[in-house]
Design an enzyme around this catalytic site. Structure first.
Site: not given
Ligand SMILES: Nc1ncnc2c1ncn2[C@@H]1O[C@H](COP(=O)(O)OP(=O)(O)OP(=O)(O)O)[C@@H](O)[C@H]1O
Ligand SMILES: [Mg+2]
Length: 281
Positions: A70, A73-74, A91, A215, A220, A232
């Protein structure tokens, strides 16, 4: 004095613990049995909190079909997975050389494991150390999601944790289309005000459980059919317990309020910060 060369810890020199040879028939049979078992039933899997929602496939023969990434990310990749007709979000935290968590620094401080070998491996980012860090982040996010979901907050249900992989409720359509991020939407001021009101309520819920996101940004927050869901959360901050807890709270309020202000909403960070402080346990 000894002239032994110093070990270089910036290389991947940390010995990976050797596995014992799996030669016995019994072990092989056990491994075969595990391979055909749903990962939900794997002995190393941590399952999500009770009461398990009815839509979660729990049967031993419910297998996963990976339908692709999907988003990369970092620090993790999120993939779409289908299990017994149900779509889930997987994830997977990365443990590559280049993955250097911008969130590692302050956050890992207070949660070192007891074993110095592991501490050293994490500090010097050996292969073993990076695996440990990735696993810790996955476990941290699983724990926070479990807590917040149990408290009734709008976060995805954490289905299971296995190593560096966190499997959770897919926020999206039944056909597997993930919900957009708040950042992707172009709400008019009236819609934006409604989304802000909702997000405020979610943040109050978090504060009542003692947390701030840590964050928070429009990337998010997902919006599914007009409903706001927070994602997240591995670095979620225990506001009172963390020495910088109130700074994180203030920063979250400032970040999200500036996004809403730019869309015509009267979102005052000081006002939000005050409400969240009052909601803290
Ligand atoms: N439960 C979920 N349901 C639907 N989509 C999700 C879910 N979790 C994550 N995503 C998608 O994957 C993206 C990345 O997830 P997340 O923010 O948790 O990971 P990340 O590695 O921190 O990413 P980034 O570095 O971009 O912040 C999200 O922006 C969202 O689009
Ligand atoms: Mg993110």
């Amino acid at each position: 004095m000894s002239s032994r060369p110093r070990r270089r810890f910036d290389d991947d020199v940390e010995p990976i613990p050797r596995r014992r040879a799996r030669s016995t028939r019994l072990t092989a049979e056990r491994d075969d049995a595990l391979d055909t078992l749903s990962t939900y039933r794997h002995p190393d899997t941590m399952r999500g909190p009770e009461p398990v929602p009815r839509w979660v496939p729990t049967s031993a023969d419910a297998h996963d079909e990976d339908l692709g990434v999907i988003k990369t990310g970092k620090e993790a990749d999120v993939s779409l997975v289908r299990r017994a007709g149900v779509h889930l979000a997987a994830k997977r935290y990365r443990d590559t050389q280049h993955r250097m968590f911008h969130r590692d620094a302050g956050y890992l401080e207070g949660r070192r494991t007891r074993f110095t070998r592991e501490n050293r491996a994490m500090a010097t980012r050996t292969v073993f150390g990076r695996q440990l860090i990735a696993g810790q982040w996955a476990a941290a996010e699983f724990a926070v999601l479990s807590r917040l979901w149990s408290a009734g907050a709008a976060v995805p249900y954490p289905v299971q944790l296995l190593g560096t992989e966190l499997m959770m409720e897919l926020i999206g359509d039944a056909d597997g289309t993930p919900a957009p991020r708040l950042a992707q939407l172009r709400p008019d001021p009236r819609e934006a005000a409604g989304l802000y009101r909702q997000l405020r309520a979610v943040l109050v819920h978090l504060a009542e459980a003692g947390y701030t996101h840590g964050d928070l940004s429009a990337y998010n927050v997902l919006v599914q059919d007009g409903r706001v869901i927070l994602i997240d959360l591995p670095q979620a901050v225990d506001v009172v317990g963390n020495p910088q807890g109130f700074d994180y709270l203030r920063r979250d309020c400032q970040n999200i309020c500036s996004w809403f202000q730019a869309r015509g909403v009267e979102a005052d960070p000081g006002d939000l910060d005050g409400e969240l402080r009052r909601a803290l346990v």
